[in-house]
Design an enzyme around this catalytic site. Structure first.
Site, PDB file in Angstrom:
ATOM      1  N   ASP A  55       0.796  -1.250  -0.128  1.00  0.00           N
ATOM      2  CA  ASP A  55      -0.081   0.103  -0.199  1.00  0.00           C
ATOM      3  C   ASP A  55       0.688   1.456  -0.010  1.00  0.00           C
ATOM      4  O   ASP A  55       1.858   1.386   0.456  1.00  0.00           O
ATOM      5  CB  ASP A  55      -0.835  -0.051   1.186  1.00  0.00           C
ATOM      6  N   ASP A  56       0.230   2.344  -0.219  1.00  0.00           N
ATOM      7  CA  ASP A  56       0.763   3.963  -0.351  1.00  0.00           C
ATOM      8  C   ASP A  56       1.881   4.243  -1.350  1.00  0.00           C
ATOM      9  O   ASP A  56       2.360   5.481  -0.863  1.00  0.00           O
ATOM     10  CB  ASP A  56       1.220   3.993   0.967  1.00  0.00           C
ATOM     11  N   HIS A 106      -5.759   2.735  -4.680  1.00  0.00           N
ATOM     12  CA  HIS A 106      -5.699   3.055  -3.196  1.00  0.00           C
ATOM     13  C   HIS A 106      -6.246   4.558  -2.920  1.00  0.00           C
ATOM     14  O   HIS A 106      -5.626   5.175  -1.960  1.00  0.00           O
ATOM     15  CB  HIS A 106      -4.283   2.683  -2.763  1.00  0.00           C
ATOM     16  N   HIS A 110      -5.148   9.439  -0.250  1.00  0.00           N
ATOM     17  CA  HIS A 110      -4.979   8.925   1.005  1.00  0.00           C
ATOM     18  C   HIS A 110      -5.619   9.389   2.243  1.00  0.00           C
ATOM     19  O   HIS A 110      -5.590   9.470   3.446  1.00  0.00           O
ATOM     20  CB  HIS A 110      -3.380   8.484   1.438  1.00  0.00           C
ATOM     21  N   HIS A 200       3.574  -2.405   3.089  1.00  0.00           N
ATOM     22  CA  HIS A 200       3.739  -1.070   2.673  1.00  0.00           C
ATOM     23  C   HIS A 200       4.823  -0.595   1.860  1.00  0.00           C
ATOM     24  O   HIS A 200       6.183  -0.995   2.487  1.00  0.00           O
ATOM     25  CB  HIS A 200       3.378  -0.075   3.683  1.00  0.00           C
TER      26      HIS A 200
END
Length: 243
Positions: A55-56, A106, A110, A200
């Site tokens: 993620d991210d 995603h 965020h 991540h």
């Protein structure tokens, strides 16, 4: 009097934002969402396959290092990218795609607190960014920090996304930087066929993630595991969505 009016205006604005985002924001629970096929946590399968996810990202340093480790061990993964980061580092997104990994959505920024209109636009914007780089629209979406409710899921489904979480026992919590040993131990002691593992590649320092990944992949390979994308996991011939 002026101060009271200002406070009242602020309170009213906050209520409107909260209402707009959270109206009907109930959570029917995992069994309901899985039964309807709306959300994936993991799958039931006898085959030794797992989906490693990140993620991210992309991140200019850590995503590159992670891609190098995945290439070294001939493992596939799924990257849940942020639109704003994908715009900054398109070469990394293109490498993810060209290396056979899956690039997923995603959100763009965020941010958890968005109106319905803003959230929908973030999904669209991120998809357009990724399409502009890879020529393919993502079909998978992961909520920010795993926070979801009926409203969010309904919007994602309306945009033709499959909502993807992760196996509850496979959150590495690498963002806390607990140490390479702890990350490795958590994965190796808990891995089961059909798991979705959460890492991540962005959002902070991820050197522990890179090192842990380099240790985990060969060990799981020795146990007979194959590393696939989330879509490949869902399409596994002997698999069904976990209930």
């Amino acid at each position: 009097m002026k101060r009271a009016a200002i406070l009242a205006l602020i309170a009213s604005t906050l209520f409107i934002i909260f209402f707009n985002f959270n109206v009907f924001a109930t959570d029917k629970g995992r069994p309901y969402y899985e039964e309807k096929g709306l959300v994936l946590w993991d799958v039931k399968t006898e085959n030794k396959v797992v989906a490693i996810t990140f993620d991210d990202g992309p991140h200019p340093k850590y995503t590159k290092e992670i891609l190098d480790v995945l290439e070294k061990h001939q493992a596939k993964a799924t990257f849940f990218a942020l639109g704003q980061h994908a715009e900054k580092y398109p070469d990394l997104v293109l490498r993810e795609f060209n290396d056979g990994h899956e690039v997923a959505n995603h959100t763009y920024s965020h941010s958890k607190f968005k109106t319905t209109k803003q959230f929908k636009q973030e999904l669209i914007d991120t998809n357009e960014v990724i399409y502009g780089i890879t020529g393919t629209y993502p079909k998978l979406f992961r909520p920010v920090e795993g926070n979801y409710n009926d409203r969010l899921i309904n919007i994602a489904v309306e945009q033709n996304f499959k909502v993807v979480m992760w196996s509850w026992h496979q959150d590495t919590e690498d963002w806390k930087e607990p140490g390479v040993t702890k990350i490795v131990e958590k994965i190796l002691t808990g891995t089961k066929p059909g798991d979705v593992i959460l890492f991540h590649d962005g959002g902070g320092k991820r050197s522990q993630t890179v090192q842990a990944l380099d240790e985990v992949l060969p060990e799981l390979r020795k146990q007979g595991y194959e590393f696939v994308t989330v879509t490949e996991l869902m399409n596994n011939s002997n698999a069904e969505i976990s209930r």
